[in-house]
Design a protein around this motif. Sequence first.
Motif, PDB file in Angstrom:
ATOM      1  N   LEU A  55     -35.359   2.089  25.719  1.00  0.00           N
ATOM      2  CA  LEU A  55     -34.277   1.109  25.712  1.00  0.00           C
ATOM      3  C   LEU A  55     -33.839   0.862  24.276  1.00  0.00           C
ATOM      4  CD1 LEU A  55     -35.537  -1.578  28.250  1.00  0.00           C
ATOM      5  CD2 LEU A  55     -33.864   0.213  28.633  1.00  0.00           C
ATOM      6  N   GLU A  56     -32.577   0.674  24.079  1.00  0.00           N
ATOM      7  CA  GLU A  56     -32.063   0.384  22.752  1.00  0.00           C
ATOM      8  C   GLU A  56     -32.322  -1.081  22.421  1.00  0.00           C
ATOM      9  OE1 GLU A  56     -28.326   1.920  21.713  1.00  0.00           O
ATOM     10  OE2 GLU A  56     -28.531   3.688  22.995  1.00  0.00           O
ATOM     11  N   ASP A  57     -32.256  -1.416  21.145  1.00  0.00           N
ATOM     12  CA  ASP A  57     -32.551  -2.777  20.692  1.00  0.00           C
ATOM     13  C   ASP A  57     -31.743  -3.827  21.442  1.00  0.00           C
ATOM     14  OD1 ASP A  57     -34.376  -1.777  18.891  1.00  0.00           O
ATOM     15  OD2 ASP A  57     -33.013  -1.879  17.182  1.00  0.00           O
ATOM     16  N   VAL A  58     -30.468  -3.552  21.666  1.00  0.00           N
ATOM     17  CA  VAL A  58     -29.612  -4.506  22.374  1.00  0.00           C
ATOM     18  C   VAL A  58     -30.123  -4.711  23.797  1.00  0.00           C
ATOM     19  CG1 VAL A  58     -27.275  -4.910  23.252  1.00  0.00           C
ATOM     20  CG2 VAL A  58     -27.607  -3.909  20.988  1.00  0.00           C
ATOM     21  N   GLU A  59     -30.536  -3.625  24.434  1.00  0.00           N
ATOM     22  CA  GLU A  59     -31.058  -3.720  25.794  1.00  0.00           C
ATOM     23  C   GLU A  59     -32.388  -4.461  25.817  1.00  0.00           C
ATOM     24  OE1 GLU A  59     -29.341   0.192  28.007  1.00  0.00           O
ATOM     25  OE2 GLU A  59     -30.909   0.536  26.502  1.00  0.00           O
ATOM     26  N   LEU A  60     -33.215  -4.270  24.794  1.00  0.00           N
ATOM     27  CA  LEU A  60     -34.484  -5.001  24.722  1.00  0.00           C
ATOM     28  C   LEU A  60     -34.238  -6.496  24.596  1.00  0.00           C
ATOM     29  CD1 LEU A  60     -36.691  -2.681  22.492  1.00  0.00           C
ATOM     30  CD2 LEU A  60     -37.016  -3.225  24.910  1.00  0.00           C
ATOM     31  N   GLU A 112     -29.553  -5.973  37.135  1.00  0.00           N
ATOM     32  CA  GLU A 112     -28.668  -6.677  36.195  1.00  0.00           C
ATOM     33  C   GLU A 112     -28.304  -5.795  35.008  1.00  0.00           C
ATOM     34  OE1 GLU A 112     -26.550 -10.038  34.725  1.00  0.00           O
ATOM     35  OE2 GLU A 112     -27.497  -9.770  36.674  1.00  0.00           O
ATOM     36  N   MET A 113     -29.264  -4.961  34.558  1.00  0.00           N
ATOM     37  CA  MET A 113     -29.049  -4.124  33.387  1.00  0.00           C
ATOM     38  C   MET A 113     -28.539  -2.728  33.741  1.00  0.00           C
ATOM     39  SD  MET A 113     -32.406  -5.153  31.153  1.00  0.00           S
ATOM     40  CE  MET A 113     -31.910  -4.195  29.723  1.00  0.00           C
ATOM     41  N   GLY A 114     -28.464  -2.415  35.040  1.00  0.00           N
ATOM     42  CA  GLY A 114     -28.002  -1.093  35.448  1.00  0.00           C
ATOM     43  C   GLY A 114     -29.011  -0.003  35.141  1.00  0.00           C
ATOM     44  N   LYS A 115     -30.302  -0.347  35.224  1.00  0.00           N
ATOM     45  CA  LYS A 115     -31.386   0.591  34.918  1.00  0.00           C
ATOM     46  C   LYS A 115     -32.271   0.768  36.145  1.00  0.00           C
ATOM     47  CE  LYS A 115     -30.450   0.834  30.499  1.00  0.00           C
ATOM     48  NZ  LYS A 115     -29.955   2.043  29.918  1.00  0.00           N
ATOM     49  N   PHE A 116     -33.099   1.818  36.091  1.00  0.00           N
ATOM     50  CA  PHE A 116     -34.087   2.012  37.137  1.00  0.00           C
ATOM     51  C   PHE A 116     -35.263   1.051  36.919  1.00  0.00           C
ATOM     52  CE2 PHE A 116     -32.061   6.244  37.159  1.00  0.00           C
ATOM     53  CZ  PHE A 116     -31.707   6.287  38.499  1.00  0.00           C
ATOM     54  N   LYS A 117     -35.859   0.617  38.015  1.00  0.00           N
ATOM     55  CA  LYS A 117     -36.978  -0.315  37.955  1.00  0.00           C
ATOM     56  C   LYS A 117     -38.101   0.199  37.049  1.00  0.00           C
ATOM     57  CE  LYS A 117     -40.394  -1.683  41.107  1.00  0.00           C
ATOM     58  NZ  LYS A 117     -40.845  -1.871  42.468  1.00  0.00           N
ATOM     59  N   GLY A 118     -38.410   1.500  37.128  1.00  0.00           N
ATOM     60  CA  GLY A 118     -39.486   2.080  36.307  1.00  0.00           C
ATOM     61  C   GLY A 118     -39.200   1.979  34.824  1.00  0.00           C
ATOM     62  N   ALA A 119     -37.935   2.117  34.445  1.00  0.00           N
ATOM     63  CA  ALA A 119     -37.574   2.005  33.025  1.00  0.00           C
ATOM     64  C   ALA A 119     -37.828   0.600  32.513  1.00  0.00           C
ATOM     65  CB  ALA A 119     -36.113   2.388  32.821  1.00  0.00           C
ATOM     66  N   ILE A 120     -37.550  -0.373  33.334  1.00  0.00           N
ATOM     67  CA  ILE A 120     -37.769  -1.767  32.939  1.00  0.00           C
ATOM     68  C   ILE A 120     -39.264  -2.072  32.902  1.00  0.00           C
ATOM     69  CG2 ILE A 120     -37.363  -4.177  33.585  1.00  0.00           C
ATOM     70  CD1 ILE A 120     -34.878  -2.647  32.532  1.00  0.00           C
ATOM     71  N   GLN A 121     -40.015  -1.579  33.874  1.00  0.00           N
ATOM     72  CA  GLN A 121     -41.455  -1.830  33.915  1.00  0.00           C
ATOM     73  C   GLN A 121     -42.149  -1.307  32.664  1.00  0.00           C
ATOM     74  OE1 GLN A 121     -42.276  -0.035  37.762  1.00  0.00           O
ATOM     75  NE2 GLN A 121     -43.016  -1.996  38.494  1.00  0.00           N
ATOM     76  N   ARG A 122     -41.729  -0.151  32.157  1.00  0.00           N
ATOM     77  CA  ARG A 122     -42.360   0.409  30.954  1.00  0.00           C
ATOM     78  C   ARG A 122     -42.236  -0.520  29.760  1.00  0.00           C
ATOM     79  NH1 ARG A 122     -40.031   5.109  32.762  1.00  0.00           N
ATOM     80  NH2 ARG A 122     -38.289   4.988  31.312  1.00  0.00           N
ATOM     81  N   HIS A 123     -41.209  -1.345  29.740  1.00  0.00           N
ATOM     82  CA  HIS A 123     -40.957  -2.212  28.585  1.00  0.00           C
ATOM     83  C   HIS A 123     -41.422  -3.642  28.808  1.00  0.00           C
ATOM     84  CE1 HIS A 123     -38.806   0.864  26.427  1.00  0.00           C
ATOM     85  NE2 HIS A 123     -38.266   1.206  27.582  1.00  0.00           N
ATOM     86  N   THR A 124     -42.045  -3.919  29.953  1.00  0.00           N
ATOM     87  CA  THR A 124     -42.516  -5.268  30.217  1.00  0.00           C
ATOM     88  C   THR A 124     -44.037  -5.357  30.218  1.00  0.00           C
ATOM     89  OG1 THR A 124     -42.415  -4.902  32.609  1.00  0.00           O
ATOM     90  CG2 THR A 124     -40.487  -5.886  31.560  1.00  0.00           C
ATOM     91  N   VAL A 125     -44.700  -4.258  30.020  1.00  0.00           N
ATOM     92  CA  VAL A 125     -46.173  -4.248  30.047  1.00  0.00           C
ATOM     93  C   VAL A 125     -46.711  -4.648  28.706  1.00  0.00           C
ATOM     94  CG1 VAL A 125     -48.202  -2.808  30.401  1.00  0.00           C
ATOM     95  CG2 VAL A 125     -46.166  -2.455  31.795  1.00  0.00           C
TER      96      VAL A 125
END
Length: 51
Positions: free
Chosen positions: A14-19, A38-51
């Motif tokens: 994810l880019e800084d703005v997306e983070l 909301e961000m137009g991303k796949f669930k797995g992409a978001i999960q990688r950045h929330t752990v």
Amino acid sequence: MAEEVNLHWEIKELEDVELEELKRLLREGYIIRDRAEEMGKFKGAIQRHTV
């Protein structure tokens, strides 16, 4: 004879703005599925950045 299929997975960070957007949504109480939508991303992409 079976046709050979090559799959290629590409993981993009994810880019800084997306983070920053992800952090905002976390503060607002969104669940992973809702944040991804909301961000137009796949669930797995978001999960990688929330752990």
